[in-house]
Write a protein that holds these residues in place. Structure first.
Motif, PDB file in Angstrom:
ATOM      1  N   LEU A   1      -3.847  -0.835  -8.296  1.00 19.90           N
ATOM      2  CA  LEU A   1      -3.769  -2.033  -7.456  1.00 19.90           C
ATOM      3  C   LEU A   1      -4.648  -1.869  -6.214  1.00 19.90           C
ATOM      4  N   ASN A   2      -4.750  -0.663  -5.681  1.00 18.08           N
ATOM      5  CA  ASN A   2      -5.590  -0.419  -4.503  1.00 18.08           C
ATOM      6  C   ASN A   2      -7.005   0.005  -4.900  1.00 18.08           C
ATOM      7  N   GLU A   3      -7.114   1.218  -5.429  1.00 14.00           N
ATOM      8  CA  GLU A   3      -8.459   1.751  -5.671  1.00 14.00           C
ATOM      9  C   GLU A   3      -8.448   2.949  -6.587  1.00 14.00           C
TER      10      GLU A   3
ATOM     11  N   VAL B   1       5.280  -0.667  -3.487  1.00 15.83           N
ATOM     12  CA  VAL B   1       4.654  -1.799  -4.211  1.00 15.83           C
ATOM     13  C   VAL B   1       3.663  -1.242  -5.244  1.00 15.83           C
ATOM     14  N   LEU B   2       2.885  -0.214  -4.827  1.00 20.52           N
ATOM     15  CA  LEU B   2       1.928   0.396  -5.765  1.00 20.52           C
ATOM     16  C   LEU B   2       2.678   0.997  -6.953  1.00 20.52           C
ATOM     17  N   TRP B   3       3.804   1.653  -6.657  1.00 21.21           N
ATOM     18  CA  TRP B   3       4.597   2.299  -7.709  1.00 21.21           C
ATOM     19  C   TRP B   3       5.139   1.239  -8.682  1.00 21.21           C
TER      20      TRP B   3
ATOM     21  N   GLY C   1       3.613  -1.262   5.970  1.00 21.63           N
ATOM     22  CA  GLY C   1       4.036  -2.446   5.215  1.00 21.63           C
ATOM     23  C   GLY C   1       3.016  -3.563   5.186  1.00 21.63           C
ATOM     24  N   PHE C   2       1.783  -3.218   4.813  1.00 21.87           N
ATOM     25  CA  PHE C   2       0.742  -4.239   4.740  1.00 21.87           C
ATOM     26  C   PHE C   2       1.042  -5.263   3.649  1.00 21.87           C
ATOM     27  N   MET C   3       1.594  -4.778   2.548  1.00 24.98           N
ATOM     28  CA  MET C   3       1.868  -5.685   1.414  1.00 24.98           C
ATOM     29  C   MET C   3       3.356  -5.985   1.285  1.00 24.98           C
TER      30      MET C   3
END
Ligand SMILES: NC(=O)c1ccc[n+]([C@@H]2O[C@H](COP(=O)([O-])OP(=O)(O)OC[C@H]3O[C@@H](n4cnc5c(N)ncnc54)[C@H](O)[C@@H]3O)[C@@H](O)[C@H]2O)c1
Ligand SMILES: Nc1ncnc2c1ncn2[C@@H]1O[C@H](COP(=O)(O)OP(=O)(O)OP(=O)(O)O)[C@@H](O)[C@H]1O
Length: 529
Positions: free
Chosen positions: A372-374, A297-299, A320-322
Motif C-alpha cells: 500500500l505504501n512502497e 492499516v498497512l497490516w 496516524g496519517f491514514m
C-alpha cells in the motif's frame, strides 16, 4: 600487370571458384580437363595471393552460413517457446472460462430444488443483476460498479428466511459525489472531440461516496498488537456492535485468544485458522475496522491480496496519517458509516514480482507481493553503493547509484518517499513515485510516473553488491546480480473511509500529522509611512 591482364586473370579466377564449388559433385566430366588448362594459363598471370584469399573468402562464407544456421535455430527455439507459452495461457483462460460456467451452472442447479417458479425468478433476477452492472444503467447512473460479487448466495432449501448466512455480503454502490443528480459532469467523456477540436471535460469534485444497498452485517477488527488499551477498546467495540447492531465479528487468531481469555462472552467472535480462510475473508467481510496507527492499516491491507472491503481506521497510534477516525467517538463514527453514505479514498496499491536471473523470465511466485505504501530496493547491510538499472515499460529510465530506490504509491508519498525527498501527492492522483535514496549524483530528482506503466528494477551483473527489496517496510528479499523486481499498479485498491472527504482528510493529515509548512507569521506593524 596491365588492366586487361588483370581482368582476364580475375575472370579465370572467378570461373575457378565456380568450378571449385561444383567439382565435388562432378569429378569425372570433361569440363574439368578444359578448366584445368584455363587454370594453368591463369596461374601464369595471377599470383598466389588472390587464390588464397578465395579460400579465405570461402571460409568466411561458411562461417556466415554457420551463424545464419545458428540464428535460425534460435528463432525456431524462441518460436516454439512462445507457442508453448501461448498454449499455456490459452489453457489457463479456458480453465477460467470453464470454471466460471460451472459456477453459474451450479447456482442454477442448486436453486432448482425450489421448483420452476423459483428458478425463473432467479434467472430473471440474474438478468436484472447483469443489466444493473451494465455501463449505462449502473455506472452511467452516477455509480461505479460493485454488484456482481456482492450478490447473496442462493438460499438453501432448509435455510430459514431470517437465518444469517455465512459468506453473505452487503451490496453497496460507489457514487461520484459531484452535487449528486444536480450535476452530470461526471457522465461526460474525459476528452471530447468537438468539431475536430480536442477538449478535456470540465473537472468537478469527484469525491467517491459509498452507499450501502442493504445494511452491512460482518466486521473484521485488525488491531495493533502488544497494547492493552487497544485490546480493551476492541473488546468494548465488539460488545457494542453485537448488542446494538447484532453484527457478526471477525478478529485475528491472536485477538480471538486474548478476548476469550478475558471473557467467555466473546464466544461468538469468529476467526480463521489457515491461509485459505484468510483468502476467503473478502467474501464474508463487509467492513474492516483498524485500531492502531498507519502500520495497522498497512497490516490490514496486507491480509487482502485481492479485493479489499472498505476500511474504517481509528487512530490509536502517534502519527496516524491514514487513520482519521477518533477512537473516543467510535459509536458516532461507526453509526454513521454503517447507516449513511460516506466518502472514501480509493488508495491504489503496487503489485510486485521478483524475477530471478537463474529462472530466466519466470516470476518467483505466481502471487504478487502487494504493497500500500512502497517497495524499497536498498543496499541492506552492504557498504557498497547500490547499482540498479531501471526500465519503464520498454524504455530505459536510469541507473540508480546510491543507497537505493523507493517505488511508491501516492498513499506512500507521505511515508518513506517523503523522507527521501519525494513530493507529497494526494492519494487520489493516479501515479507511481520513483524516488532515489541518497543518490550519489547532483542531478537525480524524484519522478512521478503515470499509473499505467510497469517498472522493472534490475541488479546488473557488474553490480558490486547485492540489493534488498522490502515491502511496506517488511519482508526483506535479497536480489543478486541479474535478478529483477517488476512493479505495476494492482487492480485492487484499498477503499478507506474518510472522516470528511478525501482532500480535507489529506490536508488535515499533512498539517496536523506532519506540521507541513509550519512557520510563525511575520508581524505586521501597520503600513509604512
Ligand atoms: N526514513 C523513513 O521515513 C522510513 C524508513 C523506513 C520505513 N518507513 C516507513 O514506514 C512504513 C511502515 O510503517 P510502520 O508503521 O509499519 O513502521 P514504523 O512503526 O516504523 O512507522 C513508520 C512511521 O511512518 C508513518 N507512516 C506509515 N505509513 C505512512 C503514510 N502512508 N503516510 C504518512 N506516514 C506514514 C507511521 O505513522 C510511522 O510513524 C513503511 O512503509 C515506510 O514508508 C519510513
Ligand atoms: N494486526 C497486526 N498484527 C501484527 N503486527 C501489526 C498489526 N498491526 C500493526 N502491526 C505492526 O505493529 C507496528 C506498530 O503498529 P502501528 O504503526 O499501527 O502503531 P504505532 O507505531 O503506535 O502508530 P504510528 O505508526 O502512528 O506511530 C507496525 O510495525 C505494524 O506493522
Amino acid at each position: 600487370m596491365s588492366a586487361d591482364e588483370l581482368a582476364a586473370a580475375t575472370e579465370v579466377r572467378d570461373e575457378r571458384i565456380n568450378l571449385n564449388v561444383t567439382t565435388s559433385h562432378k569429378t569425372e566430366n570433361g569440363d574439368i580437363t578444359k578448366v584445368s588448362s584455363v587454370e594453368r594459363a591463369a596461374y601464369a598471370f595471377v599470383p598466389q595471393t588472390p587464390i588464397r584469399s578465395t579460400d579465405a573468402h570461402l571460409e568466411e562464407f561458411s562461417e556466415a552460413m554457420r551463424t545464419v544456421a545458428k540464428t535460425l535455430r534460435r528463432v525456431a527455439e524462441g518460436k516454439a517457446a512462445a507457442q508453448a507459452e501461448a498454449a499455456e495461457w490459452k489453457r489457463k483462460y479456458e480453465l477460467e472460462v470453464a470454471s466460471k460456467e460451472r459456477k453459474h451452472h451450479n447456482v442454477i442447479k442448486g436453486c432448482s430444488n425450489f421448483g420452476k417458479d423459483k428458478l425463473e425468478q432467479l434467472t430473471s433476477q440474474m438478468a436484472l443483476e447483469t443489466a444493473s452492472i451494465d455501463q449505462t444503467s449502473c455506472c452511467g447512473n452516477h455509480g461505479i460498479c460493485s454488484h456482481q460479487i456482492l450478490q447473496d448466495e442462493c438460499p438453501g432449501p432448509n435455510r430459514k428466511p431470517d437465518e444469517k448466512m455465512v459468506g453473505r455480503k452487503a451490496p453497496f454502490r460507489l457514487l461520484w459525489g459531484c452535487d449528486g443528480d444536480k450535476n452530470d459532469q461526471h457522465k461526460r467523456d474525459f476528452v471530447s472531440f468537438e468539431k475536430g477540436d480536442i477538449k478535456t471535460a470540465e473537472r468537478s469534485n469527484k469525491q467517491i461516496l459509498l452507499k450501502w444497498e442493504s445494511p452491512p452485517q460482518t466486521i473484521l477488527f485488525v488491531t495493533k498488537p502488544n497494547s492493552n488499551s487497544v485490546l480493551a477498546l476492541c473488546a468494548e467495540m465488539v460488545r457494542w456492535l453485537k448488542e446494538h447492531n447484532n453484527m457478526n465479528v471477525f478478529v485475528e487468531p491472536r485477538v480471538s485468544k486474548e478476548l476469550l481469555t478475558e471473557d467467555s462472552y466473546f464466544n461468538f467472535v469468529q476467526t480463521w485458522n489457515n491461509d485459505q480462510e484468510v483468502k476467503a475473508l473478502h467474501t464474508k467481510v463487509d467492513l474492516i475496522v483498524t485500531l492502531g496507527g498507519d502500520g495497522t492499516v498497512l497490516w490490514a491491507a496486507s491480509l487482502f491480496k485481492g479485493p479489499v472491503p472498505p476500511v474504517v481506521a481509528f487512530s490509536l497510534g502517534s502519527l496516524g496519517f491514514m487513520t482519521p477516525f477518533p477512537s473516543e467517538q467510535y459509536r458516532e463514527c461507526l453509526g454513521n458509516v454503517l447507516k449513511r453514505p460516506f466518502s472514501i479514498t480509493l488508495r491504489s496499491r503496487l503489485q510486485c514480482h521478483v524475477v530471478r536471473d537463474a529462472a530466466k523470465d519466470e516470476v518467483e511466485t505466481e502471487e504478487p507481493i502487494i504493497v500500500l505504501n512502497e517497495v524499497t530496493i536498498d543496499r541492506g547491510m552492504s557498504s557498497y553503493l547500490t547499482y540498479l538499472e531501471c526500465y519503464c515499460d520498454s524504455s530505459f529510465v536510469t541507473c540508480v547509484q546510491g543507497d537505493g530506490l523507493i517505488i511508491s504509491t501516492t498513499s506512500g508519498s507521505t511515508a518513506y518517499s517523503l523522507a527521501a525527498g519525494g513530493s507529497m501527492v494526494h492519494p487520489q492522483v493516479p501515479g507511481i513515485l520513483f524516488t532515489p535514496i541518497c543518490p550519489h549524483s547532483l542531478s537525480f530528482r524524484p519522478l512521478i510516473l503515470p499509473e499505467y506503466v510497469t517498472l522493472r528494477v534490475q541488479v546488473p551483473f557488474n553490480s558490486r553488491g547485492q540489493a534488498w527489496a522490502s515491502f511496506d517496510g517488511k519482508g526483506r528479499i535479497q536480489l543478486g546480480p541479474g535478478d529483477a523486481l517488476i512493479c505495476s499498479i494492482s487492480p485492487w485498491p484499498v477503499p478507506t473511509a474518510c472522516l470528511v472527504d478525501s482532500t480535507t482528510d489529506f490536508l488535515r493529515s499533512i498539517h496536523e500529522g506532519l506540521h507541513w509548512n509550519l512557520r510563525k507569521s511575520q508581524s505586521f506593524d501597520g503600513p509604512s509611512a
